[in-house]
Design an enzyme around this catalytic site. Structure first.
Site, PDB file in Angstrom:
ATOM      1  N   SER A  36       7.258   8.832  12.119  1.00  0.00           N
ATOM      2  CA  SER A  36       6.091   8.629  11.334  1.00  0.00           C
ATOM      3  C   SER A  36       6.490   8.973   9.688  1.00  0.00           C
ATOM      4  O   SER A  36       7.288  10.053   9.340  1.00  0.00           O
ATOM      5  CB  SER A  36       4.878   9.786  11.542  1.00  0.00           C
ATOM      6  OG  SER A  36       4.214   9.865  10.516  1.00  0.00           O
TER       7      SER A  36
ATOM      8  N   ASP B 108       1.759  -1.186  11.884  1.00  0.00           N
ATOM      9  CA  ASP B 108       0.335  -1.637  11.389  1.00  0.00           C
ATOM     10  C   ASP B 108       0.131  -3.110  11.763  1.00  0.00           C
ATOM     11  O   ASP B 108      -0.911  -3.718  11.666  1.00  0.00           O
ATOM     12  CB  ASP B 108       0.556  -1.534   9.903  1.00  0.00           C
ATOM     13  CG  ASP B 108       0.493   0.160   9.506  1.00  0.00           C
ATOM     14  OD1 ASP B 108       0.240   0.911  10.396  1.00  0.00           O
ATOM     15  OD2 ASP B 108       0.798   0.382   8.441  1.00  0.00           O
TER      16      ASP B 108
ATOM     17  N   GLN C 244       4.597   9.167   7.195  1.00  0.00           N
ATOM     18  CA  GLN C 244       3.870  10.197   6.631  1.00  0.00           C
ATOM     19  C   GLN C 244       4.338  11.586   7.070  1.00  0.00           C
ATOM     20  O   GLN C 244       4.148  12.417   6.154  1.00  0.00           O
ATOM     21  CB  GLN C 244       2.107   9.968   7.350  1.00  0.00           C
ATOM     22  CG  GLN C 244       1.862   8.474   6.731  1.00  0.00           C
ATOM     23  CD  GLN C 244       0.333   8.265   7.074  1.00  0.00           C
ATOM     24  OE1 GLN C 244      -0.147   9.066   8.008  1.00  0.00           O
ATOM     25  NE2 GLN C 244      -0.013   6.981   6.839  1.00  0.00           N
TER      26      GLN C 244
ATOM     27  N   LYS D 296       0.729  -1.282  -0.091  1.00  0.00           N
ATOM     28  CA  LYS D 296      -0.016   0.091   0.197  1.00  0.00           C
ATOM     29  C   LYS D 296       1.016   1.379   0.134  1.00  0.00           C
ATOM     30  O   LYS D 296       0.813   2.059  -0.672  1.00  0.00           O
ATOM     31  CB  LYS D 296      -0.976  -0.072   1.136  1.00  0.00           C
ATOM     32  CG  LYS D 296      -1.873   1.182   1.345  1.00  0.00           C
ATOM     33  CD  LYS D 296      -3.258   0.674   2.004  1.00  0.00           C
ATOM     34  CE  LYS D 296      -2.795   0.697   3.755  1.00  0.00           C
ATOM     35  NZ  LYS D 296      -2.686   2.045   4.206  1.00  0.00           N
TER      36      LYS D 296
ATOM     37  N   LYS E 120      -4.629   5.551  14.666  1.00  0.00           N
ATOM     38  CA  LYS E 120      -4.598   4.922  13.420  1.00  0.00           C
ATOM     39  C   LYS E 120      -6.206   4.896  13.112  1.00  0.00           C
ATOM     40  O   LYS E 120      -6.988   5.566  13.626  1.00  0.00           O
ATOM     41  CB  LYS E 120      -4.186   3.496  13.607  1.00  0.00           C
ATOM     42  CG  LYS E 120      -2.470   3.387  13.778  1.00  0.00           C
ATOM     43  CD  LYS E 120      -1.913   4.058  12.724  1.00  0.00           C
ATOM     44  CE  LYS E 120      -0.227   4.145  12.801  1.00  0.00           C
ATOM     45  NZ  LYS E 120       0.596   4.832  12.182  1.00  0.00           N
TER      46      LYS E 120
ATOM     47  N   ARG F 166      -6.601   1.562  18.222  1.00  0.00           N
ATOM     48  CA  ARG F 166      -6.224   0.134  18.043  1.00  0.00           C
ATOM     49  C   ARG F 166      -5.756  -0.439  19.555  1.00  0.00           C
ATOM     50  O   ARG F 166      -5.774  -1.894  19.836  1.00  0.00           O
ATOM     51  CB  ARG F 166      -5.061  -0.309  17.323  1.00  0.00           C
ATOM     52  CG  ARG F 166      -5.786   0.023  15.581  1.00  0.00           C
ATOM     53  CD  ARG F 166      -4.843  -0.180  14.499  1.00  0.00           C
ATOM     54  NE  ARG F 166      -5.288  -0.058  13.109  1.00  0.00           N
ATOM     55  CZ  ARG F 166      -4.616  -0.070  12.096  1.00  0.00           C
ATOM     56  NH1 ARG F 166      -3.346  -0.072  12.101  1.00  0.00           N
ATOM     57  NH2 ARG F 166      -5.194   0.077  10.982  1.00  0.00           N
TER      58      ARG F 166
ATOM     59  N   ARG G  86      -7.557  -3.259   9.430  1.00  0.00           N
ATOM     60  CA  ARG G  86      -6.737  -4.328  10.128  1.00  0.00           C
ATOM     61  C   ARG G  86      -7.310  -4.880  11.240  1.00  0.00           C
ATOM     62  O   ARG G  86      -6.836  -6.056  11.535  1.00  0.00           O
ATOM     63  CB  ARG G  86      -5.261  -3.518  10.549  1.00  0.00           C
ATOM     64  CG  ARG G  86      -4.620  -2.961   9.303  1.00  0.00           C
ATOM     65  CD  ARG G  86      -3.214  -2.747   9.327  1.00  0.00           C
ATOM     66  NE  ARG G  86      -2.624  -2.025   8.274  1.00  0.00           N
ATOM     67  CZ  ARG G  86      -2.391  -2.614   7.241  1.00  0.00           C
ATOM     68  NH1 ARG G  86      -2.748  -3.876   6.781  1.00  0.00           N
ATOM     69  NH2 ARG G  86      -2.007  -1.696   6.023  1.00  0.00           N
TER      70      ARG G  86
END
Ligand code: S3P
Length: 424
Positions: free
Chosen positions: A164, A311, A166, A19, A338, A342, A384
């Site tokens: 991170s 992840d 991102q 991804k 996320k 989670r 997920r």
């Protein structure tokens, strides 16, 4: 969807494309001169959101079953979109594209689904603003929708509080357009796909320990990209292969970049029998993984390994629930921000299946080895979470019902078919 215990798990599976790499191939292809061809592109909803956004920015993208062709227009070829850009459920699209949009000579508004509108954007707004960007949260809550008015940028040296990719990538992409060099230092190195692929397209990017450094205004040229299988998707088959008695699974063409392979190191440290076959170190490294049923034991997972398996922590929770002894997960507060929280979601639903799990501020403590039983699981629209509990159901007594199970289309549209193919 209803799931039942498996008394058998054998065979081979080829995992869909990565991804993170698929997103980047479209973005960097759009900023390159000429055509980029991408094979094994992930046709998940998140990556389709990236394609949609770049089409709205004037880039022609052909999506066929054989490949994706991106007809890039160079660093300065994007056009003002005529509507709001919708990033769907994709944090990667939202944060990376912000770095690009911050430098364009036009205004854009960016938004996404209910989950995206709750995820923290201050982490990119702050460094991009320091570079001169005009980026605001429309509702003033540091979340999307974001309004971005292009502005001249200058390089900075940013010390990120979070590891991170991102955040790092958003800054590096803005750095393509900034005056002077841009540097990002992370507390621990996060996935480095942007650095590898930007270099492949012709950018001047280098890394020094935990710092990535980029020079502005490179000539990026269209490339051919073969996307490796996503280790984050392979993780569900790794866990299923380790947990189902008598299982043996071969997982083909899995990306094993060292900034992503924490799941392999953790599974092996827990006693998992995983053999790497056909290792290929050409570009992003790949291997086939041969996974056999194993008796697992609990371990402590903390520190620098966390970003390399961030992840995979939900599925690692399932492995820990089935392992003898205690597993302690620390330094993973990022799990709270996320697609769902989670820590809370895993603690709530694994408890419902009979596991002794306690959520903490930055992870969880799992006393494994108690038999699991079926339960009703709410995926919280988190792909997920749905895939993790589908694997848990294979070793749980009775039936497990997963609500909103079709959310797997985000990263693995054929997940249930591939899993069922191994249990037949
Ligand atoms: C991603 C980075 C990670 C990861 C996400 C994909 C990327 O997020 O959790 O699924 O492609 O850069 P963070 O950078 O927020 O840790």
């Amino acid at each position: 969807m209803i799931f039942e215990k498996a008394n058998h798990l054998k065979g081979e599976v080829t995992i869909p494309g990565d991804k993170s790499i698929s997103h980047r191939a479209v973005m960097f292809g759009a900023l390159a001169e000429g055509t980029t061809e991408v094979t094994n592109f992930l046709q998940g909803a998140d990556c389709l959101s990236t394609i949609d956004c770049f089409r709205k920015l004037g880039i022609e993208i052909e999506n066929t079953p054989e490949h994706i062709l991106i007809h890039g227009k160079g660093l300065h070829g994007l056009q003002a979109p005529s509507s709001v850009l919708d990033t769907g459920n994709s944090g990667t699209t939202t944060r990376l594209i912000s770095g690009i949009l911050a430098a364009q000579p036009f205004e854009t508004t960016l938004t996404g689904d209910a989950s995206i509108q709750k995820r923290p954007m201050r982490r990119i707004m702050e460094p991009l603003s320091m570079m001169g960007a005009d980026i605001t949260s429309v509702k003033g809550n540091d979340c999307a929708p974001l309004h971005i008015a292009g502005a001249p940028l200058h390089g900075i040296h940013y010390h990120s509080k979070v590891a991170s990719a991102q955040v790092k990538s958003a800054i590096l992409l803005a750095g393509l357009y900034a005056e002077g060099e841009t540097k990002v230092t992370e507390p621990t190195v996060s996935r480095n796909h942007s650095e590898i692929m930007l270099r492949y397209f012709g950018a001047n990017v280098r890394t020094e320990d935990k710092t990535a450094i980029i020079q502005p205004e490179p000539l990026l040229r269209g490339q051919q990209i073969k996307v490796p299988g996503d280790i984050s998707s392979a993780a569900y088959f790794i866990a299923a292969g380790l947990l189902v008695p008598g299982a043996e699974v071969c997982i083909h063409n899995v990306g094993i970049n060292p900034t992503r392979d924490g799941i392999l190191r953790v599974a092996q440290a827990m006693g998992g029998d995983i053999t790497l076959l056909n290792v290929n170190n050409d570009g992003e490294p790949t291997a086939d993984l041969l996974v056999r049923h194993s008796a697992l034991h609990g371990i402590t997972i903390e520190g620098d390994i966390i970003p390399t398996l961030i992840d995979e922590l939900p599925i690692i929770n399932i492995m820990a629930a089935c392992a003898e002894g205690t597993t302690v997960i620390k330094d993973a507060a990022e799990l709270k921000v996320k697609e769902s929280n989670r820590i809370d979601v895993m603690a709530e639903h694994l408890s419902a299946m009979g596991c002794d799990i306690t959520g903490t501020d930055d992870g969880m403590i799992i006393n494994g080895g108690k038999p699991l039983h079926g339960a009703v699981i709410d995926s919280h629209m988190d792909h997920r979470i749905a895939m993790s509990f589908a694997v848990a159901s294979l070793v749980a007594d009775g039936q497990t019902r997963i609500k909103d199970s079709d959310v797997v289309t985000i990263s693995y549209p054929h997940f249930y078919e591939d899993l069922a193919g191994l249990t037949r």
